[in-house]
Enzyme design. Structure first.
Site, PDB file in Angstrom:
ATOM      1  N   CYS A  61       0.556   4.328   7.969  1.00 47.98           N
ATOM      2  CA  CYS A  61       1.976   4.091   8.237  1.00 47.98           C
ATOM      3  C   CYS A  61       2.457   5.035   9.311  1.00 47.98           C
ATOM      4  CB  CYS A  61       2.789   4.292   6.968  1.00 47.98           C
ATOM      5  SG  CYS A  61       2.511   3.036   5.743  1.00 47.98           S
ATOM      6  N   ILE A  62       2.133   4.768  10.519  1.00 46.88           N
ATOM      7  CA  ILE A  62       2.487   5.664  11.622  1.00 46.88           C
ATOM      8  C   ILE A  62       3.014   4.870  12.794  1.00 46.88           C
ATOM      9  CG2 ILE A  62       1.235   6.849  13.481  1.00 46.88           C
ATOM     10  CD1 ILE A  62       2.441   8.627  11.384  1.00 46.88           C
TER      11      ILE A  62
END
Lengths: 102, 456, 224
Positions: free
Chosen positions: A101-102
């Site tokens: 989740c970046i």
């Protein structure tokens, strides 16, 4: 630099090939990451630390490591790299875009 | 490529066989009921951002999966297979093609689901199809990598336990400095706590400010809470790669730790897919009924303000704000009103985004798309409608209760040069906290203690 | 009335109906054999809804065009949908009225109503055929069954329109065609997408229960 852009970059940001990284590339990446006024000694300390960590462990260091081992505060890190650890320091250090989740 | 006796690749055969085991009645209904009316077409952000390309239409994408169902599992489809577009997968290339659709052309956001007159839930069987491919090792490299980290290390970013603990200690020191209270704590593994607080590894690995912000809020509220040393990752790539086993294992780790610590309530930090996975889908995947309560930190923070446990001053957050509903929060968990209420309490200028709540558009980075480098150009191109929606609000900052949306939105804001900031409620609440009195009080206690020590 | 017409409007219809019912029975039995996914999660949302309420809302959406963006933004499409399906009801009704209650058609009002509905539905059918062929999105998602079903239905509306007065003084052709077509439909429908109404109560109920439990249905929104 520009002609290598396509094959060596994931779109417009992260370097896809860690070994393609040079000091010139870092300067270019720094400009893309809102670092005005060029890379200073403090930047280089973080950049080399991040690169070193990646070479050893094949992933970027956690922010706590960067802050403690480079002897800077989180605020200083954000001042050096306004885009943050990942979009700033990792990117300028030539790391590929991290996963998750970046 | 090795093949079975019928000339089909082993992997393709496995995908077909496994489909029969994974289909539920709800999915079979969704697969059988589509009438190709086309009402879903305009609901998809991929369609809206790529005019003229029908291959993005939800019904078109769904048919790539539906054809397998019709050919192999629906006996009426067997009567005249071509007539109802029944079809199969024969080679590994066919599976790769399917991968590009189920992972690369859909974020499982469920916007078409709520716009389908027949009640077809494409996102659910799209996830099922992802799971079939994942089972035979076909998935985007990034998704595979992250899933592996979650299996092996226990969190999606491969954060080591010592780094996790060190980060919390570091944030605890920051908390002590800011509050001028050497006794301020971020407890780890405290048994019998009212709250067990679980987070996204991103908060440890890349940006611990939200850990500090949450700690400040808990501190000011005088909360009895703890952060677990294991099972602290509430994100779950099982939701994204369609692997129920992974989903159950990751969520199960969180549940087991809460039970071990005898925590009363699980509080989940602001993350859409994490909330959905841990709060809603996890018990289904882990096949376990959960005895303790769980809620989003948004609800916890709102309760603190309403109960007067913390005081906030909205003038501390100047500027204009809009709110982006995460698909998983809004469309799959009904978490739409509390974040708005909370936001209105901590900022003065909140402007609604249209469409909103369960009808909002995806941040375009959902469904694990942020980890699929190969689809990035298409993802950003497909973010056009989201960019237009954001800029129409005329605000400076977009607030969202999802880490994944933060990154998805940050990417598209950069790409479309919108010049907006992205933030989360925890940051705004922490920033609006009225802390001066408390710090003053701590200072007095501290100086009294110091002088008492000096007097001895 | 000729024997052929009598056979077509009675025996043939009854055989076809039995066939349809048999296939539908098998179909529903097959459908119900699939395992129902169990929902273990505790309810989410504001606590103002529940699976039952969600299911009622979900099934009721058919009559609430405002409750779904796809119908809210395209009121003409929704109006078409309503008329088209009322046309189906009228045409089916007619196939029972003629053989079993022809007296009803002495009412000019009923004949006009059936003709109005089937006539309008036929026009909409033509429009839908054009849309399915010319709109690239519709073309991409259409199967031969989609095209065939639509053409067939549109033609059937036309015959129903003509058959409604139940007048064979100028020949039985129209009536024969209407009943033959109806019989064909009864046999064909269970295998085609036209049988979607069989699933509608299931899919909408399941989705409604799911979204009701999660506090999503009934939808909340702030209109622009």
């Amino acid at each position: 630099m520009e002609k290598h852009k396509q094959e060596n970059f994931h779109c417009e940001d992260f370097l896809s090939d860690f070994d393609f990284w040079t000091v010139d590339v870092a300067d270019k990446l720094a400009r893309d990451s809102d670092i005005s006024g060029g890379l200073t000694e403090s930047h280089w300390k973080v950049i080399m630390y991040v690169r070193d960590h990646f070479m050893k462990y094949e992933k970027g260091p956690a922010v706590v490591k960067v802050v403690k081992d480079c002897g800077i505060s989180f605020k200083e890190l954000c001042d050096l790299f306004p885009c943050g650890l990942v979009r700033g320091a990792y990117k300028v250090a030539g790391l590929p875009r991290p996963q998750g989740c970046i | 490529m090795s093949t079975t006796t019928n000339g089909r690749s082993y992997k393709a055969q496995k995908v077909i066989d496994r489909m029969g085991q994974k289909l539920t009645r709800q999915m079979v209904g969704s697969l059988a009921a589509c009438v190709h009316c086309g009402q879903c077409t305009d609901s998809c952000h991929y369609v809206l951002s790529n005019p003229g390309d029908p291959t993005f239409a939800p019904a078109y994408k769904a048919d790539r999966i539906r054809k397998l169902f019709k050919k192999h599992y629906d006996w009426t489809g067997k009567v005249f297979p071509k007539w109802v577009k029944a079809g199969t997968v024969q080679t590994d290339e066919d599976l790769e093609e399917l991968k590009d659709i189920v992972f690369g052309k859909c974020t499982n956001c469920r916007r078409c689901t709520i716009n389908c007159p027949m009640g077809v839930d494409l996102a659910t069987f799209n996830r099922m199809a992802r799971g079939l491919l994942c089972h035979v090792g076909i998935m985007p490299e990034g998704v595979e990598y992250v899933a592996k980290e979650q299996w092996e290390i226990g969190n999606q970013m491969g954060v080591l336990k010592e780094d996790y603990i060190e980060t919390i200690e570091w944030q605890e020191e920051e908390l002590q400095d800011e509050m001028e209270d050497p006794n301020a704590r971020i407890p780890v593994d405290k048994v019998n706590s009212e709250i067990v607080y679980v987070i996204n590894p991103r908060e440890i690995k890349h940006d611990p400010r939200s850990v500090l912000d949450a700690a400040k809020i808990f501190y000011m509220a005088g909360a009895d809470y703890t952060m677990p040393s294991e099972g602290w990752d509430m994100t779950n790539f099982g939701l994204f790669n369609g692997d129920d086993e992974l989903g159950g294992a990751v969520a199960g780790r969180v549940y087991d730790k809460v039970e071990e610590l005898n925590g009363k309530k699980l509080v989940i930090s602001e993350c859409g897919h994490g909330y959905r996975s841990t709060r809603c889908e996890g018990p289904n995947w882990a096949k376990k009924d959960i005895a303790f309560d769980s809620e989003s930190s948004v609800i916890t923070m709102l309760k603190y303000i309403k109960e007067g446990k913390i005081k906030v001053d909205k003038t501390k957050n100047p500027g204009s704000y809009t709110f982006h509903d995460s698909c998983n929060n809004a469309r799959s968990c009904g978490l739409t009103e509390e974040p708005r209420e909370l936001l209105s309490l901590v900022v003065d200028d909140f402007r609604e985004m249209y469409p909103n709540r369960a009808e909002n558009y995806c941040c375009t980075g959902g469904g694990g798309a942020m980890s699929m480098a190969e689809y990035r150009p298409s993802r950003l191109k497909s973010a056009k409608v989201k960019a237009d929606q954001l800029s129409a609000t005329g605000t400076k900052t977009v607030v969202t209760s999802c880490h994944n949306c933060v990154d998805g939105l940050t990417d598209l804001i950069g790409h479309y040069k919108l010049g907006m900031d992205v933030t989360q409620l925890v940051n705004l609440v922490a920033n609006a906290l009225v802390v001066d009195e408390k710090i003053e009080e701590n200072r007095k206690i501290h100086s009294a203690e110091t002088s008492a020590t000096a007097a001895q | 009335m000729s024997n052929l017409l009598h056979f077509s409007s009675h025996t043939l219809q009854e055989i076809a109906l039995v066939f349809m019912a048999t296939v539908y029975f098998m179909r529903v039995r097959w459908f119900l054999k699939w395992p129902l996914a169990k929902e273990r999660q505790p309810a989410t949302g504001m606590g103002d809804t529940n699976p039952k309420k969600g299911a009622r809302y979900s099934v009721g959406k058919i009559a609430m065009p405002w409750a779904m963006e796809s119908s809210r933004n395209k009121p003409l499409m929704y109006a078409q949908f309503v008329i088209f399906h009322l046309g189906v009801v009228a045409a089916i009704g007619l196939s029972f009225i003629i053989p079993y209650g022809p007296g009803l058609l002495k009412s000019a009002g009923l004949v006009s109503l059936i003709q109005l509905l089937t006539g309008a539905a036929c026009i909409i059918g033509v429009f839908r055929i054009i849309r399915r062929i010319t709109n690239p999105y519709m073309r991409a998602i259409s199967s031969p069954d989609d095209h065939f079903s639509l053409v067939l239905l549109t033609g059937w509306f036309a015959f129903a329109f003509m058959a409604a007065p139940n007048n064979i003084s100028s020949g039985e052709g129209v009536m024969l065609a209407y009943f033959m077509l109806t019989a064909f439909f009864l046999v064909y429908v269970p295998f085609s997408k036209i049988s979607h109404y069989l699933y509608y109560p299931f899919t909408r109920t399941y989705l409604g229960r799911h979204f009701g439990r999660r506090g999503v249905y009934p939808l909340k929104r702030t209109p622009a």
